[in-house]
Motif scaffolding. Structure first.
Motif, PDB file in Angstrom:
ATOM      1  N   ALA A 251     -40.797  36.463  64.316  1.00  0.00           N
ATOM      2  CA  ALA A 251     -40.784  34.995  64.229  1.00  0.00           C
ATOM      3  C   ALA A 251     -42.091  34.420  64.760  1.00  0.00           C
ATOM      4  O   ALA A 251     -42.654  33.479  64.186  1.00  0.00           O
ATOM      5  CB  ALA A 251     -39.606  34.431  65.018  1.00  0.00           C
ATOM      6  N   GLY A 252     -42.594  35.000  65.861  1.00  0.00           N
ATOM      7  CA  GLY A 252     -43.857  34.546  66.426  1.00  0.00           C
ATOM      8  C   GLY A 252     -45.026  34.765  65.485  1.00  0.00           C
ATOM      9  O   GLY A 252     -45.919  33.923  65.373  1.00  0.00           O
ATOM     10  N   ALA A 253     -45.013  35.905  64.780  1.00  0.00           N
ATOM     11  CA  ALA A 253     -46.098  36.211  63.836  1.00  0.00           C
ATOM     12  C   ALA A 253     -46.140  35.188  62.705  1.00  0.00           C
ATOM     13  O   ALA A 253     -47.215  34.677  62.351  1.00  0.00           O
ATOM     14  CB  ALA A 253     -45.908  37.620  63.264  1.00  0.00           C
ATOM     15  N   VAL A 254     -44.978  34.863  62.157  1.00  0.00           N
ATOM     16  CA  VAL A 254     -44.913  33.880  61.067  1.00  0.00           C
ATOM     17  C   VAL A 254     -45.303  32.496  61.587  1.00  0.00           C
ATOM     18  O   VAL A 254     -46.081  31.768  60.951  1.00  0.00           O
ATOM     19  CB  VAL A 254     -43.497  33.839  60.448  1.00  0.00           C
ATOM     20  N   SER A 255     -44.759  32.138  62.753  1.00  0.00           N
ATOM     21  CA  SER A 255     -45.024  30.821  63.335  1.00  0.00           C
ATOM     22  C   SER A 255     -46.514  30.638  63.640  1.00  0.00           C
ATOM     23  O   SER A 255     -47.105  29.604  63.308  1.00  0.00           O
ATOM     24  CB  SER A 255     -44.199  30.663  64.614  1.00  0.00           C
ATOM     25  N   ARG A 256     -47.142  31.636  64.253  1.00  0.00           N
ATOM     26  CA  ARG A 256     -48.561  31.532  64.595  1.00  0.00           C
ATOM     27  C   ARG A 256     -49.429  31.468  63.350  1.00  0.00           C
ATOM     28  O   ARG A 256     -50.434  30.744  63.321  1.00  0.00           O
ATOM     29  CB  ARG A 256     -48.972  32.724  65.471  1.00  0.00           C
ATOM     30  N   THR A 257     -49.039  32.215  62.319  1.00  0.00           N
ATOM     31  CA  THR A 257     -49.821  32.197  61.076  1.00  0.00           C
ATOM     32  C   THR A 257     -49.747  30.822  60.408  1.00  0.00           C
ATOM     33  O   THR A 257     -50.749  30.313  59.909  1.00  0.00           O
ATOM     34  CB  THR A 257     -49.309  33.289  60.113  1.00  0.00           C
ATOM     35  N   CYS A 258     -48.546  30.236  60.422  1.00  0.00           N
ATOM     36  CA  CYS A 258     -48.376  28.922  59.777  1.00  0.00           C
ATOM     37  C   CYS A 258     -49.132  27.818  60.519  1.00  0.00           C
ATOM     38  O   CYS A 258     -49.572  26.844  59.893  1.00  0.00           O
ATOM     39  CB  CYS A 258     -46.888  28.562  59.705  1.00  0.00           C
ATOM     40  N   THR A 259     -49.264  27.950  61.815  1.00  0.00           N
ATOM     41  CA  THR A 259     -49.919  26.891  62.601  1.00  0.00           C
ATOM     42  C   THR A 259     -51.334  27.293  63.049  1.00  0.00           C
ATOM     43  O   THR A 259     -51.938  26.605  63.865  1.00  0.00           O
ATOM     44  CB  THR A 259     -49.080  26.543  63.854  1.00  0.00           C
ATOM     45  N   ALA A 260     -51.860  28.396  62.500  1.00  0.00           N
ATOM     46  CA  ALA A 260     -53.184  28.901  62.906  1.00  0.00           C
ATOM     47  C   ALA A 260     -54.310  27.876  62.736  1.00  0.00           C
ATOM     48  O   ALA A 260     -55.200  27.801  63.595  1.00  0.00           O
ATOM     49  CB  ALA A 260     -53.508  30.184  62.145  1.00  0.00           C
ATOM     50  N   PRO A 261     -54.335  27.083  61.649  1.00  0.00           N
ATOM     51  CA  PRO A 261     -55.417  26.090  61.517  1.00  0.00           C
ATOM     52  C   PRO A 261     -55.462  25.111  62.700  1.00  0.00           C
ATOM     53  O   PRO A 261     -56.549  24.772  63.179  1.00  0.00           O
ATOM     54  CB  PRO A 261     -55.083  25.378  60.207  1.00  0.00           C
TER      55      PRO A 261
END
Length: 524
Positions: A251-261
């Motif tokens: 979940a953290g991997a997906v969340s961080r990728t989505c909010t990376a910008p």
């Protein structure tokens, strides 16, 4: 479970009404003995709130004059030396008079749990508040153990409940435990017997609450400074704990990728924004896209995702070991112990993966073509700056753990307990909205408290990338920022940081729930 002769005498049992707190449910019928026939299972539970139009009766436990008098009498019985406060010694002697036997450790936990002014004893107000709060939790546990929903707990339900806590016992042992609480010889325990037995017994290890109120495992806001979640003995025994951690990591991997910008924009604003170079959110995004295209918005995200697994695993293992070193014989720790154990576990985990934090900052700040990847960046830093460069900003990062974890834990526990006291009736399950709201609020408060330290850490990590820039210490940087930019300079990049909190929490929760199903995590 402790064997005791007369258990709770009628004196103690009479002190507490079965109705819900008036603070939670105004206008509740206390049931004064005439509401249900003897043996009616529904009488084991507190009555439901009255509907509009029904006659209302004052709730004894919440301020009725008769109940107030009874509580004062009980307080006076337990206040052996008559000094207006109940200490551990008073409880030991006073409870023995009532036929109740508790260990010194248990009595210390009772005093500690209710002692709001930290004077080592309970005054009358603290005593009443402790009993009300404790009874609320006991009601939740009783209802969760009453599998048949008949208002009584039998030996089979005791065996199942202890199995949930990781303790396997025989039916003969269950009968023995049941007889210790069963006052009327029915070989079942109703609400009154359960409450009377446990009311002055410190029951903090409530699996039902642990199961539903996981926090740091579920929510990923890009920072990993939260105190680890508790897992029940059953979750550890069945291996559900690692499934929770894997689901949380995914979940953290997906969340961080989505909010990376937004995360990269935060780093750029922390390092480059100043009074003379006022970087705005829209301008920052346009600048990043102009310099390196849309893909550049995700620079540094790869290492940010990779470090989730080792950090989570190290923190969890360290937390469990520190719990053993603390010497607690309880399944779960109190808030203060959790903060100490969680902070130390955070220090160990962050120390282990800190070079990855430096790499993340450098990769987020890199220009197009500067590094070909993570390994190239690491080699370049090592060759140009030496191994010490991988621990730049280490001190402010470690100092930031205490305010972040402490405030997050305090706010979350306060919100959780407030909800449990006011709204929990049949279950400790708060529902998605309450869980998200509590997690988001506490994480935001924690980030706000530690943000200046996080900013100084990032600037120290990035100092070598700024040409002809001074290489300052932590205190030197603090002074420089305040002198040149004022106190607001310590909060550069705060806007994009907070902008990503709600989407981060929401995305990580949704993905976590889906991964739980995929991994076969059992839900109650």
């Amino acid at each position: 479970m402790h064997q005791q002769g007369s258990l709770m005498t009628p004196l103690l049992g009479d002190f507490f009404c079965q109705c819900r707190s008036a603070e939670t449910h105004p206008g509740v019928d206390p049931g004064g003995g005439g509401g249900h026939a003897a043996g009616d299972p529904s009488s084991a539970y507190p009555p439901e709130p009255v509907t509009p139009g029904q006659s209302e009766h004052p709730c004894d436990i919440c301020g009725g004059p008769e109940q107030e008098h009874r509580l004062k009498v009980l307080f006076q019985v337990l206040d052996v030396n008559g000094d207006g406060g109940i200490c551990v010694n008073d409880l030991t002697i006073g409870l023995k008079k009532l036929g109740v036997h508790r260990t010194e450790h248990e009595l210390m936990k009772i005093v500690k749990a209710g002692d709001k002014d930290l004077d080592g004893q309970l005054d009358f107000e603290e005593f009443v508040h402790y009993l009300r709060d404790h009874e609320k939790k006991l009601r939740l546990v009783f209802k969760s153990l009453d599998k048949k929903n008949d208002g009584r707990i039998d030996s089979q339900e005791i065996m199942q409940s202890l199995r949930d806590l990781g303790v396997n016992i025989s039916e003969e042992q269950a009968d023995k435990i049941l007889r210790s609480m069963d006052k009327n010889g029915t070989m079942t325990i109703d609400w009154n017997e359960w409450r009377d037995y446990h009311l002055l017994h410190p029951a903090e290890n409530i699996p039902e609450i642990i199961l539903y109120w996981k926090h740091s495992t579920i929510f990923d806001v890009g920072e990993s400074l939260l105190v680890p979640d508790e897992f029940t003995a059953e979750e550890k025994k069945t291996g559900m704990w690692w499934r929770h951690l894997v689901a949380g990591g995914g979940a953290g991997a997906v969340s961080r990728t989505c909010t990376a910008p937004l995360d990269r924009l935060k780093v750029l604003m922390q390092v480059h924004a100043s009074k003379s170079n006022s970087m705005r959110i829209t301008g920052g995004f346009l600048q990043m896209i102009k310099e390196g295209g849309v893909r550049s918005l995700w620079r540094g995200n790869g290492i940010n995702v990779i470090k989730i697994a080792p950090e989570s695993a190290i923190k969890f293992m360290a937390y469990e070991q520190i719990k053993r070193l603390i010497g607690s014989n309880q399944e779960t720790l109190g808030i203060a112990e959790r903060l100490v154990a969680g902070s130390l576990a955070g220090v160990i985990a962050q120390s282990s993966i800190y070079p990855m934090e430096v790499l993340k900052t450098r990769l987020a700040l890199r220009r197009t073509g500067q590094y070909s990847g993570i390994v190239h960046c690491a080699k370049h830093i090592f060759q140009k700056e030496g191994a010490a460069a991988f621990y730049k900003g280490y001190v402010p990062n470690m100092l930031g753990i205490i305010p972040y974890a402490g405030i997050d834990l305090a706010v979350y526990e306060t919100l959780k307990n407030s909800w449990l006291q006011r709204f929990a009736t049949d279950s400790a399950d708060p529902g998605v909205f309450v869980l998200l709201a509590c997690g988001t609020t506490s994480s935001t408060c924690g980030q706000l408290a530690s943000y200046p330290l996080a900013l100084v850490r990032t600037r120290m990590q990035a100092q070598a990338t700024i040409k002809s820039g001074p290489q300052m210490t932590m205190t030197g940087l603090f002074k420089h920022i305040i002198r040149t930019e004022g106190p607001t300079g310590l909060y550069r990049g705060l806007a994009p940081n907070f902008m990503k909190v709600i989407p981060s929490v929401s995305i990580s929760y949704v993905v976590y729930e889906h991964l739980k199903i995929t991994l076969g995590v059992q839900s109650k």
